[in-house]
Scaffold this motif. Sequence first.
Motif, mmCIF file in Angstrom:
data_model
loop_
_atom_site.group_PDB
_atom_site.id
_atom_site.type_symbol
_atom_site.label_atom_id
_atom_site.label_comp_id
_atom_site.label_asym_id
_atom_site.label_seq_id
_atom_site.Cartn_x
_atom_site.Cartn_y
_atom_site.Cartn_z
ATOM 1 N N UNK A 115 11.580 -18.977 -104.341
ATOM 2 C CA UNK A 115 10.750 -19.373 -103.200
ATOM 3 C C UNK A 115 9.270 -19.105 -103.441
ATOM 4 N N UNK A 116 8.438 -19.788 -102.649
ATOM 5 C CA UNK A 116 6.986 -19.594 -102.646
ATOM 6 C C UNK A 116 6.364 -19.832 -104.017
ATOM 7 N N UNK A 117 6.646 -21.015 -104.569
ATOM 8 C CA UNK A 117 6.022 -21.465 -105.806
ATOM 9 C C UNK A 117 5.567 -22.907 -105.604
ATOM 10 N N UNK A 118 5.344 -23.623 -106.687
ATOM 11 C CA UNK A 118 4.926 -25.031 -106.606
ATOM 12 C C UNK A 118 5.910 -25.921 -107.364
ATOM 13 N N UNK A 119 7.181 -25.605 -107.257
ATOM 14 C CA UNK A 119 8.209 -26.336 -107.987
ATOM 15 C C UNK A 119 8.417 -27.726 -107.382
ATOM 16 N N UNK B 271 12.705 -21.970 -100.420
ATOM 17 C CA UNK B 271 11.693 -22.261 -99.406
ATOM 18 C C UNK B 271 10.280 -22.025 -99.956
ATOM 19 N N UNK B 272 9.316 -22.765 -99.397
ATOM 20 C CA UNK B 272 7.935 -22.636 -99.856
ATOM 21 C C UNK B 272 7.616 -23.483 -101.064
ATOM 22 N N UNK B 273 8.537 -24.381 -101.441
ATOM 23 C CA UNK B 273 8.290 -25.369 -102.499
ATOM 24 C C UNK B 273 8.394 -26.751 -101.855
ATOM 25 N N UNK B 274 7.274 -27.254 -101.356
ATOM 26 C CA UNK B 274 7.283 -28.442 -100.504
ATOM 27 C C UNK B 274 7.723 -29.709 -101.225
ATOM 28 N N UNK B 275 7.773 -29.689 -102.549
ATOM 29 C CA UNK B 275 8.124 -30.903 -103.297
ATOM 30 C C UNK B 275 9.492 -30.796 -103.976
ATOM 31 N N UNK B 276 10.253 -29.781 -103.602
ATOM 32 C CA UNK B 276 11.637 -29.699 -104.061
ATOM 33 C C UNK B 276 12.520 -30.534 -103.141
#
Length: 246
Positions: free
Chosen positions: A152-156, A175-180
Motif C-alpha cells: 500500500x501507499x506507493x505508485x504501482x 490501497x493508496x495505489x490509484x492506478x492498480x
Amino acid sequence: MTKSSPFPKLHVLDISRNAFIGSLPDEYLKHFRAMMDIVENVTEDEISWLPNYIESSFTLKGLDQSLERLLTAFTTIDLSSNLFSGNIPNSIGNLQSLVHLNLSQNNLTGHIPPSLGNMSALESLDLSSNKLDGEIPSELTKFTFLSKLNLSMNNLVGQIPHSTQFSTFENDSYMGNSRLCGFPLTRKCGGENRPNLVVPEEEEEEGDDQSDFVNGFGWQVVALGYGCGFVVGATLDRANPINLVA
C-alpha cells in the motif's frame, strides 16, 4: 567474519525506526549467507545454543510481536521507518531462506525487483509507504508460504497478478495505489471498466425509421399539412373578412 564476507552467520537484521539515509546496503545483502541457505550455514554447535540465544521483539506480519527465543530457522530483515532511498537491489532475491522482509516507510523508488520471487521461504513482505512504481512482478506469484503482503501507499500501476496465494490478500494490501486494478479491488482493468456502447438492434431500427421520416416520406406529410392549413385559412377569410388596421 571477514571484510570480504561480512556477517555470514547473521540471522536477524533489525535497524528499524532510525534515521539511516542513502541506498540499501547491497554489499552486505550479497554476503548474508545464513539467509541464503540457513540449513547449509548453521553448524551443529550453533543449533544447540541458538534457540535460547535471545529475547527480542519484531514487527512481523504487520504486528509487533515478542519472541522469547530465536528459532534456528528464523531469519528476518527489518529496515522500516528510516530514510533509505533509491532502488531495491536485485541481490535481495538471493536470500532464499529469509522469512520476513520489512522495507516499509522509507523513500524507496523504482520497480519491485522480480528477483523477490526467488525468496521461497518468505512469509511476510512489507514494502508499504514508499515511492515504488511500475507493475507488481508476476514472479511474486511463486510465493507459497506468504501470509502477509503490504504494498500500500506507493505508485504501482497495472493489474494485480492472479494466483492462489494472491487471492487471499484483501484491499488493504494495495490501497493508496490509484492506478492498480483487478481483484480484490473493485477497479476493473482494461476494457472491463468501459461502458458498453453497442446499440441494440431494436434501437437501431427505430433510429432508421426516424431517419426515414425526416429524409423520406415525412416531408410529404408536413407539406400536406401546410397546404391544408392554407386552404382552411383562405376559406375563413372569404366568409368573414377582417379589416386589419396598421
